[in-house]
Design an enzyme around this catalytic site. Structure first.
Site, PDB file in Angstrom:
ATOM      1  N   GLU A 126       4.694   1.341 -11.406  1.00 51.79           N
ATOM      2  CA  GLU A 126       4.394   2.153 -12.587  1.00 51.79           C
ATOM      3  C   GLU A 126       5.124   3.492 -12.517  1.00 51.79           C
ATOM      4  O   GLU A 126       4.527   4.550 -12.319  1.00 51.79           O
ATOM      5  CB  GLU A 126       2.889   2.356 -12.738  1.00 51.79           C
ATOM      6  N   GLU A 131      -8.887   3.784 -11.986  1.00 49.16           N
ATOM      7  CA  GLU A 131      -7.711   4.553 -11.581  1.00 49.16           C
ATOM      8  C   GLU A 131      -7.970   6.054 -11.648  1.00 49.16           C
ATOM      9  O   GLU A 131      -8.051   6.634 -12.732  1.00 49.16           O
ATOM     10  CB  GLU A 131      -6.506   4.210 -12.452  1.00 49.16           C
TER      11      GLU A 131
END
Length: 312
Positions: free
Chosen positions: A286, A187
């Site tokens: 998220e 990420e």
């Protein structure tokens, strides 16, 4: 990692009551058919705590609320830190509901204190130990993806050397995960300029260097809007190495429709591209809720109904 406009009415009845049932490909169990209030085209994955005002604090009740409202996946960054009994209980209920497990974060999978860019054996050992533990958790909760962040820049080393160190460490992690059919998703983040991994093309380069199905990109649209913009072209360029998506509007890191990102277009583009390639992605939610209380949770669901309402 976690931190709408005017909303009109509660969204719960917008899509009507239709059968959700066995709509998830790849589930080994045969969950009972349930009456889901919304039929989403994509696999959106809420996290625990997102609907506590509507479902209460019990995790199983939250899972039921998610499934009842059409959400077919869950992500839980802190899954590795949960007691084994709780992990098993969550997995059992998700199987019953026909929900897929999204990402969890590999414990000490690379951070500022033990950055993989440094190439130090003690840091790599911490990372590899985290990968080994992640295998057991993934088996327990039927997960296929786990988040890894390589850590901060090692500023006394040239960038090419740092990149090589990261690739070497990730190759060793992939050797642990690949035999089990598991994938670490890297990420790139916008939280601080000290982070080594910042853009999707940089992450693409590293994945190509690792050259394993066990190492792919976690394309968090919120972070990439902040760091690079040009979202759909970057998704296209990196498509072959993307394993997972995450959602958050910018600014604010709340649900779609609260910021500048045209999520309806992003979702439509990725849905059509995935369908053409016989692929399916989990989209981790998220982000926070733009408004408090039950009303805020209903507004969040409404935002997903609106953003998912693209024509196919």
């Amino acid at each position: 990692m976690i931190q709408r406009r005017d909303f009109v009415k509660s969204t719960l009845g917008l899509a009507g009551a239709t059968l959700a049932g066995n709509s998830l490909a790849g589930n080994e169990s045969s969950p009972p058919q349930t009456m889901a209030k919304n039929q989403f085209k994509l696999l959106y994955a809420p996290h625990f705590g997102m609907f506590t005002n509507s479902a209460g604090k019990d995790l199983i009740d939250q899972l039921k609320f998610m499934a009842d409202n059409g959400f077919k996946a869950l992500e839980d960054n802190g899954m590795m830190g949960r007691p084994v009994e709780e992990q098993e209980k969550i997995a059992k209920e998700m199987a019953r509901l026909g929900m897929k497990m999204g990402v969890f974060v590999v414990d000490k999978g690379g951070n500022g204190a033990n950055t993989l860019a440094a190439g130090k054996k003690e840091y790599i050992d911490i990372f590899l130990n985290g990968c080994k533990k992640a295998v057991e958790v993934a088996k327990r909760v039927n997960a296929k993806f786990m988040t890894v962040v390589p850590g901060d820049f090692q500023r006394d080393l040239p960038i090419g050397i740092q990149t090589g160190n990261v690739i070497d460490a990730l190759r060793r992690g992939a050797e642990i995960l690949e035999p089990h059919g598991l994938t670490m998703v890297l990420e790139p983040l916008s939280d601080t300029p000290n982070l080594f991994l910042r853009t999707s093309d940089q992450t693409y380069e590293i994945c190509r260097g690792v050259n394993s199905p066990a190492c792919k990109i976690l394309f968090d649209v919120y972070h990439m809007q902040k760091n690079e913009g040009h979202i759909i072209p970057h998704i296209n360029w990196c498509w072959s190495e993307i394993g997972y998506f995450q959602i958050g509007d910018n600014p604010g890191r709340k649900e779609p429709t609260t910021g500048e990102i045209n999520y309806k277009n992003v979702f439509k583009h990725c849905y059509e591209k995935a369908k053409a390639n016989n692929q399916e992605f989990i989209w981790g939610m998220e982000h926070g809720n733009a408004f408090p209380g039950k009303e805020g949770e209903m507004a969040l669901i409404k935002a997903y109904v609106e953003s998912d309402s693209f024509a196919v």
